[in-house]
Design a protein around this motif. Structure first.
Motif, PDB file in Angstrom:
ATOM      1  N   LEU A  87       0.807  -1.163  -0.048  1.00 35.55           N
ATOM      2  CA  LEU A  87       0.075   0.043   0.242  1.00 35.55           C
ATOM      3  C   LEU A  87       0.677   1.228  -0.016  1.00 35.55           C
ATOM      4  CD1 LEU A  87      -2.914   0.835   0.293  1.00 35.55           C
ATOM      5  CD2 LEU A  87      -2.837   0.625   2.838  1.00 35.55           C
ATOM      6  N   VAL A  88       0.378   2.168  -0.975  1.00 40.71           N
ATOM      7  CA  VAL A  88       1.176   3.659  -1.025  1.00 40.71           C
ATOM      8  C   VAL A  88       0.132   4.336  -0.555  1.00 40.71           C
ATOM      9  CG1 VAL A  88       2.238   5.287  -2.425  1.00 40.71           C
ATOM     10  CG2 VAL A  88       2.779   2.417  -2.941  1.00 40.71           C
ATOM     11  N   LEU A  89       0.505   5.479   0.283  1.00 38.81           N
ATOM     12  CA  LEU A  89      -0.473   6.391   0.836  1.00 38.81           C
ATOM     13  C   LEU A  89       0.057   7.745   0.463  1.00 38.81           C
ATOM     14  CD1 LEU A  89      -1.886   4.934   4.022  1.00 38.81           C
ATOM     15  CD2 LEU A  89      -2.918   4.849   1.592  1.00 38.81           C
ATOM     16  N   ILE A  90      -0.282   8.560  -0.572  1.00 36.59           N
ATOM     17  CA  ILE A  90       0.155   9.930  -0.741  1.00 36.59           C
ATOM     18  C   ILE A  90      -0.795  10.852  -0.532  1.00 36.59           C
ATOM     19  CG2 ILE A  90       0.842  11.249  -2.638  1.00 36.59           C
ATOM     20  CD1 ILE A  90       2.152   8.861  -4.064  1.00 36.59           C
ATOM     21  N   ASN A  91      -0.403  11.806   0.407  1.00 38.48           N
ATOM     22  CA  ASN A  91      -1.302  12.807   0.918  1.00 38.48           C
ATOM     23  C   ASN A  91      -2.569  12.286   1.571  1.00 38.48           C
ATOM     24  OD1 ASN A  91       0.247  14.717  -0.484  1.00 38.48           O
ATOM     25  ND2 ASN A  91      -0.892  14.554  -2.252  1.00 38.48           N
ATOM     26  N   PRO A  92      -2.381  11.456   2.555  1.00 42.96           N
ATOM     27  CA  PRO A  92      -3.386  10.779   3.179  1.00 42.96           C
ATOM     28  C   PRO A  92      -4.359  11.564   3.981  1.00 42.96           C
ATOM     29  CG  PRO A  92      -1.497   9.843   4.222  1.00 42.96           C
ATOM     30  CD  PRO A  92      -1.170  11.003   2.995  1.00 42.96           C
ATOM     31  N   VAL A  93      -5.507  11.335   4.098  1.00 41.66           N
ATOM     32  CA  VAL A  93      -6.371  11.984   5.276  1.00 41.66           C
ATOM     33  C   VAL A  93      -6.944  10.750   6.088  1.00 41.66           C
ATOM     34  CG1 VAL A  93      -8.407  13.223   5.540  1.00 41.66           C
ATOM     35  CG2 VAL A  93      -6.846  14.037   3.701  1.00 41.66           C
ATOM     36  N   VAL A  94      -7.036  10.725   7.197  1.00 42.99           N
ATOM     37  CA  VAL A  94      -7.524   9.672   8.058  1.00 42.99           C
ATOM     38  C   VAL A  94      -8.679  10.299   8.987  1.00 42.99           C
ATOM     39  CG1 VAL A  94      -6.858   8.025   9.779  1.00 42.99           C
ATOM     40  CG2 VAL A  94      -5.324   8.443   7.661  1.00 42.99           C
ATOM     41  N   ARG A  95      -9.652   9.501   8.858  1.00 41.97           N
ATOM     42  CA  ARG A  95     -10.525   9.816  10.099  1.00 41.97           C
ATOM     43  C   ARG A  95     -10.685   8.738  11.008  1.00 41.97           C
ATOM     44  NH1 ARG A  95     -16.316  10.584  11.000  1.00 41.97           N
ATOM     45  NH2 ARG A  95     -16.816   8.853   9.743  1.00 41.97           N
ATOM     46  N   ALA A 123     -10.217   2.944  10.980  1.00 42.91           N
ATOM     47  CA  ALA A 123      -9.944   4.134  10.363  1.00 42.91           C
ATOM     48  C   ALA A 123     -10.433   4.379   8.861  1.00 42.91           C
ATOM     49  CB  ALA A 123      -8.390   4.562  10.235  1.00 42.91           C
ATOM     50  N   GLU A 124     -10.969   5.282   8.546  1.00 43.28           N
ATOM     51  CA  GLU A 124     -11.410   5.921   7.256  1.00 43.28           C
ATOM     52  C   GLU A 124     -10.302   6.457   6.407  1.00 43.28           C
ATOM     53  OE1 GLU A 124     -16.419   5.724   7.979  1.00 43.28           O
ATOM     54  OE2 GLU A 124     -15.350   7.732   7.460  1.00 43.28           O
ATOM     55  N   VAL A 125      -9.858   6.089   5.417  1.00 43.10           N
ATOM     56  CA  VAL A 125      -8.844   6.511   4.825  1.00 43.10           C
ATOM     57  C   VAL A 125      -9.017   7.073   3.250  1.00 43.10           C
ATOM     58  CG1 VAL A 125      -6.590   6.424   4.250  1.00 43.10           C
ATOM     59  CG2 VAL A 125      -7.147   4.959   6.032  1.00 43.10           C
ATOM     60  N   THR A 126      -8.527   8.371   2.953  1.00 44.81           N
ATOM     61  CA  THR A 126      -8.628   8.689   1.403  1.00 44.81           C
ATOM     62  C   THR A 126      -7.167   9.124   1.203  1.00 44.81           C
ATOM     63  OG1 THR A 126     -10.859   9.476   1.574  1.00 44.81           O
ATOM     64  CG2 THR A 126      -9.644  10.419  -0.267  1.00 44.81           C
ATOM     65  N   ALA A 127      -6.621   8.699  -0.179  1.00 45.17           N
ATOM     66  CA  ALA A 127      -5.263   9.020  -0.247  1.00 45.17           C
ATOM     67  C   ALA A 127      -5.076   8.914  -1.837  1.00 45.17           C
ATOM     68  CB  ALA A 127      -4.365   7.929   0.427  1.00 45.17           C
ATOM     69  N   ILE A 147      -1.813   2.194   9.805  1.00 43.27           N
ATOM     70  CA  ILE A 147      -2.066   3.500   8.968  1.00 43.27           C
ATOM     71  C   ILE A 147      -2.033   4.837   9.978  1.00 43.27           C
ATOM     72  CG2 ILE A 147      -3.810   4.684   7.874  1.00 43.27           C
ATOM     73  CD1 ILE A 147      -4.338   2.042   6.408  1.00 43.27           C
ATOM     74  N   GLN A 148      -2.458   4.566  11.206  1.00 44.11           N
ATOM     75  CA  GLN A 148      -2.667   5.877  12.244  1.00 44.11           C
ATOM     76  C   GLN A 148      -1.122   6.140  12.696  1.00 44.11           C
ATOM     77  OE1 GLN A 148      -6.073   6.097  15.047  1.00 44.11           O
ATOM     78  NE2 GLN A 148      -6.632   3.871  14.158  1.00 44.11           N
ATOM     79  N   HIS A 149      -0.478   5.230  12.906  1.00 36.15           N
ATOM     80  CA  HIS A 149       0.823   5.434  13.178  1.00 36.15           C
ATOM     81  C   HIS A 149       1.900   6.068  12.138  1.00 36.15           C
ATOM     82  CE1 HIS A 149       4.821   3.689  15.219  1.00 36.15           C
ATOM     83  NE2 HIS A 149       5.292   4.235  13.941  1.00 36.15           N
ATOM     84  N   HIS A 153       3.273  10.096  11.785  1.00 35.04           N
ATOM     85  CA  HIS A 153       4.732  10.425  11.221  1.00 35.04           C
ATOM     86  C   HIS A 153       4.625  11.545  10.275  1.00 35.04           C
ATOM     87  CE1 HIS A 153       7.695   7.574  12.765  1.00 35.04           C
ATOM     88  NE2 HIS A 153       6.908   6.668  12.556  1.00 35.04           N
ATOM     89  N   LEU A 154       3.697  11.634   9.271  1.00 31.23           N
ATOM     90  CA  LEU A 154       3.811  12.520   8.469  1.00 31.23           C
ATOM     91  C   LEU A 154       3.490  14.058   8.817  1.00 31.23           C
ATOM     92  CD1 LEU A 154       1.977  10.787   5.370  1.00 31.23           C
ATOM     93  CD2 LEU A 154       4.149  10.599   5.996  1.00 31.23           C
ATOM     94  N   THR A 155       2.930  14.020  10.132  1.00 30.02           N
ATOM     95  CA  THR A 155       2.761  15.384  10.671  1.00 30.02           C
ATOM     96  C   THR A 155       3.802  15.753  11.820  1.00 30.02           C
ATOM     97  OG1 THR A 155       0.985  14.743  12.125  1.00 30.02           O
ATOM     98  CG2 THR A 155       0.257  15.604   9.944  1.00 30.02           C
ATOM     99  N   GLY A 156       4.807  14.796  11.928  1.00 36.40           N
ATOM    100  CA  GLY A 156       5.940  14.982  12.734  1.00 36.40           C
ATOM    101  C   GLY A 156       5.192  14.178  14.531  1.00 36.40           C
ATOM    102  N   ILE A 157       4.236  13.567  14.533  1.00 32.47           N
ATOM    103  CA  ILE A 157       3.792  12.888  15.544  1.00 32.47           C
ATOM    104  C   ILE A 157       4.401  11.495  15.642  1.00 32.47           C
ATOM    105  CG2 ILE A 157       1.887  12.161  17.135  1.00 32.47           C
ATOM    106  CD1 ILE A 157       0.217  14.329  15.604  1.00 32.47           C
TER     107      ILE A 157
END
Ligand code: ZN
Length: 193
Positions: A87-95, A123-127, A147-149, A153-157
């Motif tokens: 799985l490749v997730l680019i610009n993912p948005v996770v709910r 988690a609901e994901v759009t990417a 995915i949540q982990h 990372h992508l936001t520095g968390i």
């Protein structure tokens, strides 16, 4: 190419990833290198920050994990997880959805450090994928956790930020040792440049 995995203490891990506007050949190469790096390190997920690039890109591959189940829904229908990988997730948005559940986590940027982390079970994901196509799905189990982990990372968390006080106190001595080692390694690298 297997890339060096950045360890805790390197400031890039705290950087928010820039949005990827176009899938350039350079990004495609980065995706390929991240899969190679992840496989080499026996990881199930890797964020671009972990190879020194602060962009909105993460790779996940749960094939081979038999002891921790994952679930996947495509357009509301349960689907096969294995065939959805890698799985490749680019610009993912996770709910995050569902109830909260605790589970063990580790991170390639924190060798030998593990802890229980509470996250939502789904988690609901759009990417976008590596071809720039948008897609959506719902994940459960280990996939939702991974995915949540990674998206954190992508936001520095980092996962240590999400540990409860007791868990964090347990691993803090190991974090301090790791931090000291990273600083020494980074100073050496800077001196050799
Ligand atoms: Zn991680």
């Amino acid at each position: 190419m297997v890339l060096p995995v950045v360890r805790y203490g390197d400031p890039v891990l705290r950087k928010k990833g820039a949005k990827i506007e176009t899938i350039t050949p350079e990004i495609q190469q980065l995706v390929a290198d991240m899969f190679e790096t992840m496989k080499h390190a026996h990881g199930i997920g890797l964020a671009a920050q972990q190879v020194g690039r602060a962009v909105q890109l993460t790779t996940i591959d749960l094939r081979g994990v038999k002891d921790r189940p994952s679930r996947l829904w495509l357009a509301g229908q349960e689907a096969d997880v294995e065939s959805f990988m890698p799985l490749v997730l680019i610009n993912p948005v996770v709910r995050p959805v569902g109830t909260r559940a605790s589970g063990p986590e580790g991170c390639l940027s924190f060798p030998d450090i593990f802890g229980e982390i509470e996250r939502t079970a789904e988690a609901e994901v759009t990417a976008q994928n590596e071809r720039g196509e948008s897609f959506s799905f719902k994940a459960g189990g280990l996939l939702a956790r991974a995915i949540q982990h990674e998206v954190d990372h992508l936001t520095g968390i980092l996962f240590i930020d999400r540990m409860d006080t007791e868990t964090r106190a347990d691993v803090q001595p190991d974090i301090d040792v790791l931090l000291a080692k990273t600083k020494v390694a980074m100073a050496k690298q800077a001196a050799n440049r």
